[in-house]
Design a protein around this motif. Structure first.
Motif, PDB file in Angstrom:
ATOM      1  N   MET A  51     -13.137 -16.245  42.903  1.00  0.00           N
ATOM      2  CA  MET A  51     -14.359 -16.098  42.123  1.00  0.00           C
ATOM      3  C   MET A  51     -15.453 -17.020  42.658  1.00  0.00           C
ATOM      4  N   ALA A  52     -15.082 -18.276  42.912  1.00  0.00           N
ATOM      5  CA  ALA A  52     -16.078 -19.261  43.335  1.00  0.00           C
ATOM      6  C   ALA A  52     -16.707 -18.869  44.668  1.00  0.00           C
ATOM      7  N   ASN A  53     -15.892 -18.422  45.618  1.00  0.00           N
ATOM      8  CA  ASN A  53     -16.442 -18.035  46.916  1.00  0.00           C
ATOM      9  C   ASN A  53     -17.303 -16.789  46.816  1.00  0.00           C
TER      10      ASN A  53
ATOM     11  N   GLU B 138     -11.919 -29.933  47.444  1.00  0.00           N
ATOM     12  CA  GLU B 138     -13.343 -29.992  47.752  1.00  0.00           C
ATOM     13  C   GLU B 138     -14.230 -29.475  46.624  1.00  0.00           C
ATOM     14  N   HIS B 139     -13.874 -28.335  46.068  1.00  0.00           N
ATOM     15  CA  HIS B 139     -14.805 -27.695  45.141  1.00  0.00           C
ATOM     16  C   HIS B 139     -14.580 -28.050  43.673  1.00  0.00           C
TER      17      HIS B 139
ATOM     18  N   ALA C  70     -15.392 -19.269  37.244  1.00  0.00           N
ATOM     19  CA  ALA C  70     -14.099 -19.778  37.715  1.00  0.00           C
ATOM     20  C   ALA C  70     -13.700 -21.082  37.042  1.00  0.00           C
TER      21      ALA C  70
ATOM     22  N   HIS D 124      -9.715 -25.760  48.203  1.00  0.00           N
ATOM     23  CA  HIS D 124     -10.601 -25.444  47.088  1.00  0.00           C
ATOM     24  C   HIS D 124     -10.484 -26.502  45.987  1.00  0.00           C
TER      25      HIS D 124
ATOM     26  N   GLU E 169     -18.724 -19.364  40.655  1.00  0.00           N
ATOM     27  CA  GLU E 169     -18.108 -20.647  40.359  1.00  0.00           C
ATOM     28  C   GLU E 169     -18.133 -20.926  38.857  1.00  0.00           C
TER      29      GLU E 169
END
Lengths: 454, 246
Positions: free
Chosen positions: B46-48, B85-86, B55, B82, B52
């Motif tokens: 979802m984020a990519n 980092e995210h 997500a 993911h 985001e």
């Protein structure tokens, strides 16, 4: 047309796609060999990146310093807030000097401003003199790459173009012959032009001069042979001091084409005696980009094109599949800030593999910015509805472990018993060129519950 | 060592053998492994895709699930990346910070935490190793070809320990396979073409197996291979290291 649709058309000719991919990979490989010749390569990248960071943080001061020093050198400095102003300034210079023909060396900025059409509509003939640029100009196409503008064309295509426009024999495709033809054709243009226009690679605040990096010598020929030189530059092209130039000259050509340095690094600090020199400093959305914390680093770009050569998507979709003048990864992070709706598919034309960020000589975090633009594009409501709603449904399910486990089981069952024509219906884009994974009898969690749970 | 296994959603559903191999391998190497069942997905798909915000509930579920373990090990560089980092997009509570710091990709865990020196496995085949981009350029599991920096790999020494395994050299050592999450359908043509080219490189250089650390790349590559009715097979590195019966 969005990027994916345009890419479909490009890839439809698979042998040509392979050729395009291999040609650009060859340039990337040359870059690898050349950059690995100098042990301090990574240090140079870091230095170049830091200098650009300093420039952006003090851009207002550097620009004023540059203007003052350039004016002291006898250069006329103009400021343009957008493409319209830029084009108008150039036209006014030409009109007030009675110029009817201008030769132009490579400048992505003027491509972005659509200067050629603007001037031609107003009765000024504009001739691109960079060979690749001239080829695409004759074909009435935009460049497909910022360093290699005709990289999408094979010698046969060029032969055809020259046959149509320059009268070469039909079927002639010998590169040497074609280059010689272009040379003769361009020489006439140089000699009959009343002004020349160039881009700017680096503008040195401390000295008020500009540096232009080229390989063909066309820029210098135009500037030497005509009485008026107009140089168009994006306002981020500033470097503080002459001593910083060495860093950039060393990284630029190595990154761009795998050469240690471009054939010509020409310094222009003042008009020649009896001639005029103008510099047009252009904003065109750069101030706005500078104000976007997540994206300001995109202005570090020195237009080497290395991110295009390395991008596995660019190599297989071609520059014309991107809706912006600057294609590839860097274009995909510059363009949404200019027109988000129009360019909304570009940040998605990437697997986020990250190669662009590692190849970038000024260390722009390109792939991280692609990710961030995706969030902005979604926030502004420019995602395709199918994607938007499927992601919402997925999030709903994945927030609920039991629902997820249940639906997973049902899905696998369904996939297992569905006939092939249903599984591989046209709606299944995965299945167009790929088989689906075979659904296993049990998921990992089912196995775990049965065998390991204590 | 109290290790939680994070099995990415698509591995759970489609490649349980990879989860099993990871579980058995870590157990053999002396870890006390558990699989907290409230886990689903890291939220990356979802984020990519630009979602985001949607997500976040999924990401929070992951943090809730794994916050009480020393280590979280995941047989995917992409999913681990993911989280690491995210998840900076979540409020940085102690739990979030702890999970971001305790998550490891499998090979990274074997190399950096367990410092594995011996692997009891044999695989007498010609093998092409496909490095996932997120594992390599994201998690920095090995040096990438763009940089002029010392070579290293947290993966290849592990493969070296496998008896009989012959690693082939690819023309493009770290080219992306083209999976890219929802990219694989939203840019179907480019994605498939990249997959075909990746497969062709392995084929040209004599691979009998294509192995990798990310099942998502391998699912895509396997899809291409099966469509081509190729004899080349795909395997996750966990299966090799655990001693797959081929």
């Amino acid at each position: 047309m969005n990027h994916s649709q345009a890419a479909d058309l490009f890839i439809a000719d698979e042998p040509r796609t392979d050729w395009h991919d291999e040609t650009l990979w060859f340039v990337r490989s040359k870059r690898d060999i050349e950059t690995k010749q100098i042990p301090e390569w990574e240090e140079l990248r870091e230095l170049a990146s830091s200098i650009k960071g300093n420039v952006l943080s003090n851009l207002d001061n550097y620009l004023i310093e540059f203007e003052k020093n350039a004016q002291n050198n006898g250069i006329q400095v103009h400021w343009a807030k957008d493409a319209e102003e830029h084009n108008q300034i150039v036209f006014n210079i030409l009109e007030s000097n009675g110029v009817k023909k201008m030769v132009k060396s490579k400048s992505m900025l003027t491509e972005d401003c659509h200067l050629n059409h603007y001037l031609i509509e107003r009765g000024v003939d504009v001739i691109d003199t960079d060979l690749g640029e001239r080829i695409v100009q004759l074909r009435d196409e935009p460049p497909s790459h910022i360093v290699l503008p005709a990289i999408h064309l094979k010698k046969e295509d060029v032969g055809e173009t020259f046959h149509k426009h320059l009268g070469t024999p039909k079927g002639a495709k010998d590169p040497e012959f074609l280059a010689e033809t272009a040379r003769h054709h361009l020489r006439e243009q140089f000699l009959s032009a009343g002004a020349s226009l160039s881009g700017v690679n680096f503008a040195i605040a401390e000295t008020g001069g500009i540096v232009i990096c080229t390989n063909e010598g066309n820029s210098d020929l135009g500037i030497s042979l005509t009485p008026i030189h107009i140089a168009s530059m994006g306002m981020e092209k500033i470097i503080p001091k002459a001593e910083h130039l060495g860093v950039f000259l060393r990284v630029l050509a190595r990154s761009a084409t795998g050469q240690p340095i471009t054939a010509y690094s020409s310094h222009y600090h003042a008009p020649a005696k009896g001639k005029q020199m103008h510099i047009v400093i252009v904003d065109m959305g750069r101030s706005e980009q500078l104000g976007r914390a997540d994206f300001r680093k995109s202005l570090y770009c020195i237009r080497c094109g290395a991110c295009m050569n390395t991008c596995p998507v660019y190599r297989r979709s071609g520059g014309h599949s991107y809706s912006y003048t600057v294609p590839g990864p860097i274009g995909a992070i510059l363009s949404p800030g200019i027109d988000m709706k129009k360019h909304s598919s570009l940040p998605f034309a990437s697997t986020l593999c990250g190669s662009c960020s590692d190849v970038c000589p000024v260390k722009i975090d390109i792939h991280a910015q692609l990710y961030k633009w995706r969030q902005e594009i979604s926030k502004e409501g420019h995602l395709p509805a199918t994607k938007k709603y499927s992601m919402k449904v997925m999030s709903y399910i994945l927030e609920r472990p039991k629902l997820y486990a249940f639906l997973g089981k049902m899905g696998r069952k369904a996939l297992g018993i569905m006939p092939r024509f249903l599984v591989y219906s046209p709606a299944n884009l995965w299945g167009k060129n790929r088989e689906m994974p075979k659904p296993p009898k049990e998921s990992f969690r089912e196995w775990y519950t049965k065998n390991k749970k204590s | 060592m109290n290790v939680a296994l994070f099995v990415p959603c698509y591995v759970d559903q489609f490649y349980p053998q990879v989860g099993i191999a990871t579980f058995e391998l870590l157990t053999k190497l002396g870890c006390k492994v558990s699989f907290p069942e409230s886990q689903t997905c890291c939220g990356q798909p979802m984020a990519n895709s630009g979602c985001e915000a949607d997500a976040k509930v999924v990401m929070k579920n992951l943090v809730q699930t794994f916050k009480d373990y020393d280590y979280v090990v995941c047989p995917s560089g992409s999913c681990a990346l993911h989280v690491r980092e995210h998840y900076n997009k979540l409020e940085q509570t102690n739990d979030v910070i702890k999970v971001r710091n305790s998550i490891f990709e499998l090979c990274e865990f074997l190399s950096d935490v367990l410092k594995v020196k011996n692997i009891d496995a044999s695989f007498p085949f010609k093998v092409g190793f496909h490095q996932s981009c997120h594992g390599q350029r994201g998690m920095r599991l090995s040096q990438c070809s763009e940089l002029n920096a010392p070579q290293y790999s947290k993966v290849l020494p592990l493969l070296d320990m496998v008896k009989g395994l012959e690693l082939i050299t690819l023309d493009r050592i770290d080219e992306c396979c083209g999976f890219g999450g929802t990219f694989c359908v939203s840019e179907e043509a480019v994605s498939s073409k990249m997959g075909k080219d990746r497969v062709a490189d392995h084929k040209k250089n004599g691979a009998e197996y294509i192995i990798g650390g990310d099942m998502s790349c391998l699912m895509h590559i396997e899809g291409i291979l099966n469509r081509q009715k190729s004899n080349i097979k795909t395997l996750h590195i966990a299966e090799i290291l655990n001693g797959v019966k081929s």
